[in-house]
Design a protein around this motif. Sequence first.
Motif: not given
Length: 136
Positions: A4-11, A13-19, A21-25, A54-57
Amino acid sequence: MADAVDHISRSLTAAGDYGSALRLRQVAHEITARSLGPDHSETLNSRNDLATALDLFGRHREAADLHQQVLTARGRILDPDHPDTLLSRSNLANALDHLGRHQEAADHHRHILATRERALAEGGAAGGPGGRQSCQ
């Protein structure tokens, strides 16, 4: 819970909230590692996903370190020529390229190519990047 946490992270990321998303990942990986152990296939997949994020960011050094951990574990647990191990080697090579360590990256890519050529010559499935991948 980690899923569930990973799915939120993916969403995120798609929304552009990378920071966020990374913390949730990172949280998802910590949950998976605690509940399943450091060498479980799902933990290694989670660590791989974290390293890729991490690489993407732009955090290439951390990404390369995590990709190396996954490669080492998969090589030990599965086999150095297993498709998932080859995928890990490819991910490490990509991170090394981003660090400007092009010769090391090329060496990893050559290893993957030689392994796939050998598997094809032996009549086996040529797994790994671009081929059949069993856990990714």
